[in-house]
Design a protein around this motif. Structure first.
Motif, short mmCIF file in Angstrom:
data_model
loop_
_atom_site.label_atom_id
_atom_site.label_comp_id
_atom_site.label_asym_id
_atom_site.label_seq_id
_atom_site.Cartn_x
_atom_site.Cartn_y
_atom_site.Cartn_z
N GLN A 3 5.41 -3.63 2.32
CA GLN A 3 3.76 -3.75 2.28
C GLN A 3 3.14 -3.07 1.42
O GLN A 3 3.57 -1.88 1.15
N LEU A 4 2.13 -3.65 0.76
CA LEU A 4 1.33 -2.83 -0.10
C LEU A 4 -0.14 -2.65 0.83
O LEU A 4 -0.78 -3.48 1.18
N VAL A 5 -0.33 -1.41 0.86
CA VAL A 5 -1.91 -0.85 1.41
C VAL A 5 -2.50 -0.32 0.56
O VAL A 5 -2.28 0.80 -0.06
N GLU A 6 -3.80 -0.76 0.30
CA GLU A 6 -4.73 -0.37 -0.70
C GLU A 6 -5.98 0.50 0.12
O GLU A 6 -6.06 0.25 1.33
N SER A 7 -6.54 1.41 -0.49
CA SER A 7 -7.67 2.23 -0.08
C SER A 7 -8.60 2.71 -1.37
O SER A 7 -8.24 2.52 -2.61
N GLY A 8 -9.81 2.98 -0.93
CA GLY A 8 -10.68 3.79 -1.96
C GLY A 8 -11.57 3.02 -2.48
O GLY A 8 -12.50 3.24 -3.34
N VAL A 23 -0.21 2.07 -1.64
CA VAL A 23 0.94 2.69 -1.08
C VAL A 23 2.05 1.54 -0.84
O VAL A 23 1.52 0.78 -0.05
N ALA A 24 3.30 1.51 -1.32
CA ALA A 24 4.06 0.68 -0.93
C ALA A 24 5.05 1.28 0.17
O ALA A 24 5.49 2.49 -0.02
N SER A 25 5.23 0.46 1.16
CA SER A 25 6.18 0.93 2.49
C SER A 25 7.17 -0.10 2.88
O SER A 25 6.84 -1.30 2.52
N LYS A 75 6.03 8.98 -4.07
CA LYS A 75 4.99 8.68 -2.97
C LYS A 75 5.12 7.13 -2.92
O LYS A 75 4.31 6.45 -2.16
N ASN A 76 5.67 6.31 -3.73
CA ASN A 76 5.68 4.95 -4.09
C ASN A 76 4.25 4.37 -4.11
O ASN A 76 3.66 3.41 -3.53
N THR A 77 3.46 5.25 -4.94
CA THR A 77 1.83 4.89 -4.94
C THR A 77 1.63 4.59 -6.40
O THR A 77 1.89 5.34 -7.17
N VAL A 78 0.36 3.84 -6.56
CA VAL A 78 -0.23 3.76 -7.81
C VAL A 78 -1.57 3.89 -7.66
O VAL A 78 -2.38 3.55 -6.49
N VAL A 92 -13.19 -7.70 -5.99
CA VAL A 92 -12.16 -7.52 -5.21
C VAL A 92 -11.10 -7.09 -6.23
O VAL A 92 -10.54 -7.89 -6.90
N TYR A 93 -10.48 -5.78 -5.95
CA TYR A 93 -9.36 -5.15 -6.51
C TYR A 93 -7.99 -5.59 -5.69
O TYR A 93 -8.13 -5.10 -4.77
N TYR A 94 -6.94 -5.88 -6.48
CA TYR A 94 -5.91 -6.04 -5.84
C TYR A 94 -4.60 -5.29 -6.30
O TYR A 94 -4.71 -5.32 -7.84
N CYS A 95 -3.77 -4.57 -5.83
CA CYS A 95 -2.44 -4.25 -6.50
C CYS A 95 -1.43 -5.06 -6.32
O CYS A 95 -1.31 -5.90 -5.48
N ASN A 96 -0.34 -4.93 -7.07
CA ASN A 96 0.52 -5.61 -7.36
C ASN A 96 1.87 -4.87 -7.78
O ASN A 96 1.86 -4.20 -8.57
N ALA A 97 2.94 -5.57 -7.29
CA ALA A 97 4.16 -4.84 -7.65
C ALA A 97 5.22 -5.62 -7.66
O ALA A 97 5.54 -6.42 -6.96
N ASP A 98 6.12 -5.43 -8.58
CA ASP A 98 7.62 -6.04 -8.91
C ASP A 98 8.56 -5.18 -8.08
O ASP A 98 8.77 -3.96 -8.34
N ILE A 99 9.16 -5.73 -7.13
CA ILE A 99 10.06 -4.85 -6.11
C ILE A 99 11.32 -5.72 -6.03
O ILE A 99 11.26 -6.82 -5.78
N GLN A 100 12.20 -4.71 -5.98
CA GLN A 100 13.55 -5.30 -5.84
C GLN A 100 14.39 -4.71 -4.53
O GLN A 100 14.21 -3.61 -4.50
#
Length: 121
Positions: A3-8, A23-25, A75-78, A92-100
């Motif tokens: 899961q990616l959880v955004e804030s700010g 933050v990726a968890s 911290k697995n954070t961008v 609206v700002y979205y985070c995105n991640a390539d995860i393996q």
């Protein structure tokens, strides 16, 4: 599962600053590239900034010199530091991640839920 959880996000006046976090968890995953996208009303989603696993960065021309993307791998954070904000940055700002998955080696692209950034004049 990851899961990616955004804030700010929030409301700021033109010329102000915001710092977005994502933050990726989860378990048993490895993060490669991480990115920030944005989507304004009536417009297509746009890649704003990206950062590679060891820190290489790229930005859309309109934010160069004003926005800074960074990551903390421990911290697995961008992050996206946004300075000198303009009304045109409203989106609206979205985070995105390539995860393996480190067991199966399956790769997937994950998206955050989005956070609203509104810049007023």
């Amino acid at each position: 599962q990851v899961q990616l959880v955004e804030s700010g996000g929030g409301l700021v006046q033109a010329g102000g600053s915001l710092r977005l976090s994502c933050v990726a968890s989860g378990t048993m995953f490895s993060i490669n590239a991480m990115r920030w996208y944005r989507q304004a009303p009536g417009k297509q989603r746009e890649l704003v900034a990206g950062i590679g696993k060891i820190g290489s960065t790229n930005y859309v021309e309109s934010v160069k010199g004003r926005f800074t993307i960074s990551r903390d791998n421990a911290k697995n954070t961008v992050y996206l530091q946004m300075d000198s904000l303009k009304v045109e940055d409203t989106a609206v700002y979205y985070c995105n991640a390539d995860i393996q998955n480190i067991l199966t080696m399956r790769g997937d692209v994950y998206w955050g839920q989005g956070t609203q950034v509104t810049v007023s004049s």
